[in-house]
Design an enzyme around this catalytic site. Structure first.
Site, PDB file in Angstrom:
ATOM      1  CE  LYS A 192     -13.044  76.258  24.260  1.00 57.04           C
ATOM      2  NZ  LYS A 192     -12.044  77.449  25.266  1.00 57.04           N
ATOM      3  CE  LYS A 245     -13.387  73.142  27.182  1.00 52.87           C
ATOM      4  NZ  LYS A 245     -12.744  74.636  27.350  1.00 52.87           N
TER       5      LYS A 245
END
Ligand code: PBG
Length: 325
Positions: A192, A245
């Protein structure tokens, strides 16, 4: 000419026959924002088509999820009260716990995944416990364990830790296994990035940090080998699904994770990616539906088995109409 790649592009049916990647409703997870209170269906201005719902108004959106046959939802809570540790996250009567119970009771066929983090619940908006303006990793892990146990007790089908604390998956696995939830899977936000594409989400979830940024825990967008390391640690700690992400600007990372790991790979098509397309489409600058479908297909082609996306319902509705084109 011996080789003419155009030969296999001659007709729609031939193109269908040689198509390498197909999107399916089965690929999608739909994120839902749930706000404490009653009778709330509050539009998120920067994400047209997305709303915050109070639990009593959830049927409006859950009926659509079921009709579109989207298999799973990912829940984010917006509590009425915040404090410096985010203790509402493990309140058994908290907003997420209520939402899980409501959805599992009324829509048992839908998989309920919970986002496990603190930024929507802390007064400072950071993803853990602060010590001198620094998010303390190990102090946060204990709170993560309390949070996941509370989600599990309310009936969550899967937990998805998004705070980027080291050792998160191991801490969660230990807490779940010791409390009778050995079969509850973890979808780790493994890779992330500290991305500016989360802007609209922070409005939606009321989770912007009150000072500083998340760069001491989320990843530097410049790094991809570090992403492999993050994924490797989560893999070894027992994560069941590995996530990258954001999605669109990190398709190279999705591809390399897919090539190395044999677990399902998820990609999160985040709020900023959604907002840009909605804004351009509203201006008539792009064909919003076509761009949406191309984008989701690209995420799948790069290697995502699961796509978390605010487009899930719209895309599912289009897929049902156009599956033989
Ligand atoms: C953290 C979390 C964020 C998103 C999902 N989980 C925000 C952040 O890290 O600041 C962003 C999702 C999106 O932009 O769509 N709880």
């Amino acid at each position: 000419m011996m080789n003419r790649t155009r030969r296999l592009r001659n007709s729609a049916s031939l193109r269908r026959l040689v198509r390498e990647t197909t999107l399916s409703v089965n690929d999608f997870v739909y994120p839902l924002f749930i706000e404490e209170g009653q009778d709330i269906v509050q539009p998120v201005t920067s994400m047209p088509g997305v709303h915050r719902y109070s639990v009593d108004r959830l049927p409006e959106i859950m009926d659509r999820v079921v009709a579109a046959r989207v298999p799973a939802v990912l829940l984010f809570g917006i509590p009425a009260h915040k404090d410096d540790t985010g203790s509402e996250t493990w309140n058994e009567a908290g907003i997420i716990q209520q939402a899980i119970r409501f959805i599992k009771k009324n829509y048992p066929q839908v998989t309920v995944i919970t986002d496990v983090c603190f930024c929507e619940y802390t007064s400072h908006g950071h993803c853990g416990v602060l010590v001198d303006e620094y998010v303390d990793n190990d102090a946060t892990l204990g709170n993560i364990q309390k949070q996941v146990l509370s989600h599990a007790a309310a009936g969550a089908d899967m937990v998805a830790p998004s705070g980027m604390m080291d050792g998160t998956v191991a801490a969660i696995r230990e807490a779940l296994d010791a409390n009778g939830y050995a079969n509850l899977p973890v979808m780790a936000y493994s890779v992330k990035y500290a991305s500016s594409f989360y802007g609209p989400f922070r409005e939606a979830a009321d989770s912007a940090p009150s000072f500083g940024d998340r760069k001491t825990y989320q990843m530097d967008p410049a790094n991809s080998r570090e992403g492999l390391l993050e994924a490797e640690y989560d893999d070894l700690e027992g994560a069941d699904i590995l996530m990258v992400k954001p999605a669109i600007t990190y398709l190279d990372v999705v591809k390399s994770i897919k090539d190395i790991f044999n677990k399902p790979i998820a990609a999160y098509n985040v709020s900023g990616e959604y907002a840009m397309i909605k804004a351009a489409a509203a201006n008539g600058w792009i064909d919003g539906e076509k761009v949406m479908m191309e984008l989701l297909l690209s995420i799948k082609r790069a290697g995502a088995d699961i796509i978390i996306t605010y487009f899930a319902l719209e895309a599912a509705e289009i897929l049902t109409k156009t599956q033989y084109e």
